[in-house]
Motif scaffolding. Structure first.
Motif, PDB file in Angstrom:
ATOM      1  N   THR A 166       0.815  -1.214   0.000  1.00  0.00           N
ATOM      2  CA  THR A 166       0.000   0.000   0.000  1.00  0.00           C
ATOM      3  C   THR A 166       0.849   1.265   0.000  1.00  0.00           C
ATOM      4  O   THR A 166       0.337   2.342  -0.248  1.00  0.00           O
ATOM      5  N   LYS A 167       2.144   1.128   0.321  1.00  0.00           N
ATOM      6  CA  LYS A 167       3.071   2.249   0.305  1.00  0.00           C
ATOM      7  C   LYS A 167       4.392   1.778  -0.270  1.00  0.00           C
ATOM      8  O   LYS A 167       4.804   0.641  -0.049  1.00  0.00           O
ATOM      9  N   GLU A 168       5.056   2.651  -1.005  1.00  0.00           N
ATOM     10  CA  GLU A 168       6.365   2.311  -1.540  1.00  0.00           C
ATOM     11  C   GLU A 168       7.385   2.259  -0.402  1.00  0.00           C
ATOM     12  O   GLU A 168       7.428   3.137   0.454  1.00  0.00           O
ATOM     13  N   VAL A 169       8.189   1.215  -0.403  1.00  0.00           N
ATOM     14  CA  VAL A 169       9.241   1.057   0.591  1.00  0.00           C
ATOM     15  C   VAL A 169      10.544   0.792  -0.154  1.00  0.00           C
ATOM     16  O   VAL A 169      10.616  -0.119  -0.981  1.00  0.00           O
ATOM     17  N   ALA A 170      11.557   1.585   0.139  1.00  0.00           N
ATOM     18  CA  ALA A 170      12.848   1.424  -0.537  1.00  0.00           C
ATOM     19  C   ALA A 170      13.931   1.077   0.479  1.00  0.00           C
ATOM     20  O   ALA A 170      13.789   1.321   1.672  1.00  0.00           O
ATOM     21  N   GLY A 171      15.006   0.496  -0.022  1.00  0.00           N
ATOM     22  CA  GLY A 171      16.149   0.208   0.834  1.00  0.00           C
ATOM     23  C   GLY A 171      15.965  -1.030   1.684  1.00  0.00           C
ATOM     24  O   GLY A 171      15.160  -1.910   1.386  1.00  0.00           O
TER      25      GLY A 171
END
Length: 209
Positions: A166-171
């Protein structure tokens, strides 16, 4: 007198006149060799660590938080999770900055519980750690059944393709959950995160069933 009106009992063993007794607190201590690496029946594709067995005071406390509204127990559970996170950092498995993503819970269950207990525990665990953020980025799609009583194969079919981001998550990401059973939820959660490029380093849970 107050105990007669609003009786207190330990969330781990039921001892009277205390929310969390010393004996139960001792069972949640994290030793130098913990959390332990565990092997769920379904491989999620990342290392899985558990802080203990889903039994005794640990089991009772988790059930009390999830099903009986014992939000006060978020404090000891959050402390245990914080120690587990620290151990993963010291072992080089987790590096900061990173994002903690709680495993998804069914919408109806979260609504009944007044929110997601795992997220509250993760937020408590990281409140003094500036290099870690907690993001509710996963959600189960419609038609996902309660997994209680399902076999490993049924759990796998129940969740296949039904966890979405539901949300972009990076790293770097640490996936956290209260309990790991078959590993079906973890595998679908890891897939959803990895499909967007997130680097899931491990799954850390309070207990292994």
């Amino acid at each position: 007198m107050l105990d007669l009106i609003l009786p207190l009992e330990c969330g781990g063993c039921g001892a009277p006149s205390t929310k969390w007794c010393d004996a139960c607190a001792t069972t949640f201590k994290v030793h130098t060799d913990e959390p332990h690496l565990v092997t769920p029946r379904i491989d999620p594709g990342v290392p899985v660590f558990a802080l203990g067995r889903y039994a005794g005071a640990r089991r009772q406390a988790i059930v009390a938080v999830k099903e009986h509204g014992r939000r006060d127990l978020v404090v000891p559970l959050g402390r245990a999770l914080a120690l587990g996170i620290h151990q993963l950092e010291s072992w080089g498995i987790l590096e900061t900055p990173c994002t903690i993503v709680p495993a998804p819970t069914r919408t109806l269950a979260a609504r009944r519980r007044g929110g997601d207990p795992v997220t509250r525990i993760a937020q408590r665990a990281t409140k003094d750690h500036p290099g870690i953020t907690v993001t509710q980025a996963l959600k189960t799609k419609a038609m996902v059944r309660d997994s209680v009583g399902l076999t490993s194969a049924d759990r796998e079919r129940n969740l296949a393709g039904r966890i979405k981001l539901t949300k972009e998550v990076a790293g770097d990401v640490l996936l956290v959950d209260d309990i790991v059973t078959t590993g079906a939820t973890a595998r679908e959660a890891v897939r959803a995160l990895q499909n967007t490029g997130a680097k899931v380093r491990a799954l850390l849970t309070l207990a292994q069933a």
